[in-house]
Design an enzyme around this catalytic site. Structure first.
Site, PDB file in Angstrom:
ATOM      1  N   CYS A  10       0.444  -0.779  -4.250  1.00  0.00           N
ATOM      2  CA  CYS A  10      -0.042  -1.482  -3.068  1.00  0.00           C
ATOM      3  C   CYS A  10       1.065  -1.607  -2.020  1.00  0.00           C
ATOM      4  O   CYS A  10       2.108  -2.197  -2.285  1.00  0.00           O
ATOM      5  CB  CYS A  10      -0.546  -2.872  -3.448  1.00  0.00           C
ATOM      6  N   LYS A  52      -0.110   2.348 -11.740  1.00  0.00           N
ATOM      7  CA  LYS A  52      -0.203   3.168 -10.529  1.00  0.00           C
ATOM      8  C   LYS A  52       1.061   2.935  -9.725  1.00  0.00           C
ATOM      9  O   LYS A  52       1.514   1.809  -9.578  1.00  0.00           O
ATOM     10  CB  LYS A  52      -1.422   2.772  -9.703  1.00  0.00           C
ATOM     11  N   HIS A  86       0.326   7.905  -6.779  1.00  0.00           N
ATOM     12  CA  HIS A  86      -0.296   8.008  -5.465  1.00  0.00           C
ATOM     13  C   HIS A  86       0.597   8.922  -4.635  1.00  0.00           C
ATOM     14  O   HIS A  86       1.801   8.687  -4.548  1.00  0.00           O
ATOM     15  CB  HIS A  86      -0.389   6.608  -4.846  1.00  0.00           C
TER      16      HIS A  86
END
Length: 94
Positions: A10, A52, A86
């Site tokens: 994030c 992630k 990502h």
């Protein structure tokens, strides 16, 4: 519960303020690895732990790929079951 995902991808401003998400990974992969290790030690084997993350800011510069490799290996060594990378950096905030 089938699994727990640690979102270290994030890039939002609130994550920066709270020192979590992608900013926690940038600050200390060791803390992330400790969190994963603790989860793995305390969860049943049938509950997966995933993480992630984003690619490091300067992955295309000398030493950048080594940073990515180090992060991935630390996560693997901590017991993570699945890693999602990502394909953007924190600054690419999408």
């Amino acid at each position: 519960v089938s699994g727990i995902d640690i979102n270290c991808g994030c890039p939002q401003g609130i994550a920066r303020k709270g020192r979590y998400g992608a900013f926690l990974m940038e600050e200390s992969v060791d803390i992330v690895a400790e969190i994963i290790h603790s989860l793995r030690q305390n969860l049943p084997n049938n509950v997966g732990v995933s993480c992630k993350m984003r690619i490091p800011e300067h992955v295309d510069q000398p030493g950048g790929k080594a940073i990515l490799k180090e992060r991935v290996h630390k996560l693997i060594d901590s017991g993570v079951d699945l890693i999602t990378v990502h394909g953007r950096t924190v600054k690419e905030n999408k």
